[in-house]
Design a protein around this motif. Sequence first.
Motif, PDB file in Angstrom:
ATOM      1  N   MET A 163     -24.157 -13.045  -7.207  1.00  0.00           N
ATOM      2  CA  MET A 163     -23.037 -12.234  -7.664  1.00  0.00           C
ATOM      3  C   MET A 163     -21.763 -12.690  -6.945  1.00  0.00           C
ATOM      4  N   SER A 164     -20.688 -12.839  -7.699  1.00  0.00           N
ATOM      5  CA  SER A 164     -19.463 -13.326  -7.075  1.00  0.00           C
ATOM      6  C   SER A 164     -18.746 -12.199  -6.328  1.00  0.00           C
ATOM      7  N   LYS A 165     -17.951 -12.590  -5.360  1.00  0.00           N
ATOM      8  CA  LYS A 165     -17.173 -11.646  -4.561  1.00  0.00           C
ATOM      9  C   LYS A 165     -15.921 -11.270  -5.343  1.00  0.00           C
ATOM     10  N   THR A 166     -15.480 -10.027  -5.177  1.00  0.00           N
ATOM     11  CA  THR A 166     -14.313  -9.534  -5.902  1.00  0.00           C
ATOM     12  C   THR A 166     -13.111  -9.438  -4.966  1.00  0.00           C
ATOM     13  N   ILE A 167     -11.980  -9.957  -5.450  1.00  0.00           N
ATOM     14  CA  ILE A 167     -10.743  -9.939  -4.673  1.00  0.00           C
ATOM     15  C   ILE A 167      -9.652  -9.269  -5.509  1.00  0.00           C
ATOM     16  N   LEU A 168      -8.931  -8.340  -4.884  1.00  0.00           N
ATOM     17  CA  LEU A 168      -7.808  -7.665  -5.528  1.00  0.00           C
ATOM     18  C   LEU A 168      -6.519  -8.366  -5.118  1.00  0.00           C
ATOM     19  N   ILE A 169      -5.749  -8.803  -6.122  1.00  0.00           N
ATOM     20  CA  ILE A 169      -4.444  -9.438  -5.882  1.00  0.00           C
ATOM     21  C   ILE A 169      -3.364  -8.423  -6.250  1.00  0.00           C
ATOM     22  N   VAL A 170      -2.444  -8.161  -5.314  1.00  0.00           N
ATOM     23  CA  VAL A 170      -1.374  -7.197  -5.559  1.00  0.00           C
ATOM     24  C   VAL A 170      -0.028  -7.896  -5.356  1.00  0.00           C
ATOM     25  N   ASP A 171       0.688  -8.100  -6.439  1.00  0.00           N
ATOM     26  CA  ASP A 171       1.996  -8.763  -6.352  1.00  0.00           C
ATOM     27  C   ASP A 171       2.796  -8.404  -7.587  1.00  0.00           C
ATOM     28  N   ASP A 172       4.089  -8.133  -7.410  1.00  0.00           N
ATOM     29  CA  ASP A 172       4.924  -7.793  -8.565  1.00  0.00           C
ATOM     30  C   ASP A 172       5.312  -9.027  -9.373  1.00  0.00           C
ATOM     31  N   SER A 173       5.013 -10.216  -8.864  1.00  0.00           N
ATOM     32  CA  SER A 173       5.303 -11.455  -9.588  1.00  0.00           C
ATOM     33  C   SER A 173       4.070 -11.899 -10.365  1.00  0.00           C
ATOM     34  N   ALA A 174       4.185 -11.885 -11.693  1.00  0.00           N
ATOM     35  CA  ALA A 174       3.067 -12.306 -12.540  1.00  0.00           C
ATOM     36  C   ALA A 174       2.684 -13.757 -12.249  1.00  0.00           C
ATOM     37  N   SER A 175       3.687 -14.603 -11.959  1.00  0.00           N
ATOM     38  CA  SER A 175       3.368 -16.018 -11.712  1.00  0.00           C
ATOM     39  C   SER A 175       2.596 -16.190 -10.408  1.00  0.00           C
ATOM     40  N   VAL A 234     -14.869  -4.168  -3.325  1.00  0.00           N
ATOM     41  CA  VAL A 234     -13.817  -5.182  -3.272  1.00  0.00           C
ATOM     42  C   VAL A 234     -13.976  -5.857  -1.909  1.00  0.00           C
ATOM     43  N   HIS A 235     -14.146  -7.167  -1.912  1.00  0.00           N
ATOM     44  CA  HIS A 235     -14.447  -7.900  -0.682  1.00  0.00           C
ATOM     45  C   HIS A 235     -13.202  -8.292   0.101  1.00  0.00           C
ATOM     46  N   LEU A 236     -12.050  -8.344  -0.584  1.00  0.00           N
ATOM     47  CA  LEU A 236     -10.806  -8.757   0.055  1.00  0.00           C
ATOM     48  C   LEU A 236      -9.636  -8.303  -0.809  1.00  0.00           C
ATOM     49  N   ILE A 237      -8.516  -8.005  -0.153  1.00  0.00           N
ATOM     50  CA  ILE A 237      -7.279  -7.676  -0.870  1.00  0.00           C
ATOM     51  C   ILE A 237      -6.209  -8.657  -0.397  1.00  0.00           C
ATOM     52  N   ILE A 238      -5.478  -9.223  -1.350  1.00  0.00           N
ATOM     53  CA  ILE A 238      -4.337 -10.087  -1.039  1.00  0.00           C
ATOM     54  C   ILE A 238      -3.116  -9.369  -1.604  1.00  0.00           C
ATOM     55  N   SER A 239      -2.181  -8.987  -0.721  1.00  0.00           N
ATOM     56  CA  SER A 239      -1.046  -8.173  -1.162  1.00  0.00           C
ATOM     57  C   SER A 239       0.292  -8.738  -0.710  1.00  0.00           C
ATOM     58  N   ASP A 240       1.261  -8.629  -1.602  1.00  0.00           N
ATOM     59  CA  ASP A 240       2.654  -8.924  -1.282  1.00  0.00           C
ATOM     60  C   ASP A 240       3.187  -7.768  -0.422  1.00  0.00           C
ATOM     61  N   VAL A 241       4.331  -7.951   0.219  1.00  0.00           N
ATOM     62  CA  VAL A 241       4.942  -6.875   0.997  1.00  0.00           C
ATOM     63  C   VAL A 241       6.043  -6.195   0.181  1.00  0.00           C
ATOM     64  N   ASN A 242       6.975  -6.976  -0.345  1.00  0.00           N
ATOM     65  CA  ASN A 242       8.122  -6.409  -1.065  1.00  0.00           C
ATOM     66  C   ASN A 242       7.804  -6.231  -2.551  1.00  0.00           C
ATOM     67  N   MET A 243       7.558  -4.966  -2.944  1.00  0.00           N
ATOM     68  CA  MET A 243       7.247  -4.651  -4.342  1.00  0.00           C
ATOM     69  C   MET A 243       7.909  -3.321  -4.696  1.00  0.00           C
ATOM     70  N   GLY A 290       3.924  -3.254   0.042  1.00  0.00           N
ATOM     71  CA  GLY A 290       2.630  -3.682   0.553  1.00  0.00           C
ATOM     72  C   GLY A 290       2.163  -2.972   1.810  1.00  0.00           C
ATOM     73  N   ILE A 291       3.086  -2.648   2.711  1.00  0.00           N
ATOM     74  CA  ILE A 291       2.688  -1.969   3.955  1.00  0.00           C
ATOM     75  C   ILE A 291       2.230  -0.535   3.639  1.00  0.00           C
ATOM     76  N   THR A 292       2.964   0.157   2.772  1.00  0.00           N
ATOM     77  CA  THR A 292       2.573   1.510   2.358  1.00  0.00           C
ATOM     78  C   THR A 292       1.227   1.463   1.644  1.00  0.00           C
ATOM     79  N   LEU A 325       0.464 -11.684   1.670  1.00  0.00           N
ATOM     80  CA  LEU A 325       1.014 -12.939   1.152  1.00  0.00           C
ATOM     81  C   LEU A 325       2.445 -12.632   0.730  1.00  0.00           C
ATOM     82  N   THR A 326       3.412 -13.116   1.510  1.00  0.00           N
ATOM     83  CA  THR A 326       4.779 -12.624   1.344  1.00  0.00           C
ATOM     84  C   THR A 326       5.825 -13.662   1.724  1.00  0.00           C
TER      85      THR A 326
END
Length: 122
Positions: free
Chosen positions: A1-13, A47-56, A61-63, A82-83
Amino acid sequence: MSKTILIVDDSASVRQVVGIALKGAGYSVIEGCDGQDALGKLTGQKVHLIISDVNMPRMDGITFLKAVKALPTYKFTPVIMLTTENQEAKKREGQMAGAKAWMVKPFQPPQLLAAVEKLVLP
């Protein structure tokens, strides 16, 4: 089973680039366009890991990180910030909130994957 990672960023790219790198390495990906959206996607699944931007917008991201750490299910989920922020005060704030790593954009996918592999436990 693959690991799940949540990506949080306001930039779609950015979400797309990170997602392609992670999927290419065999991870499953969930995406959130800001902290509030991402919190709504944390519904009890592993969720095994979260990758988050700060400024959104709506929730930065900190909140978001503090909110995640307050949830019993995700309290121990590692988080990479990731910021564009590289100020020591912001990094300390992220660490105090529970971030395990801090990566500054622009980033190289192999560098990101190396950090992910260190934090996603087998």
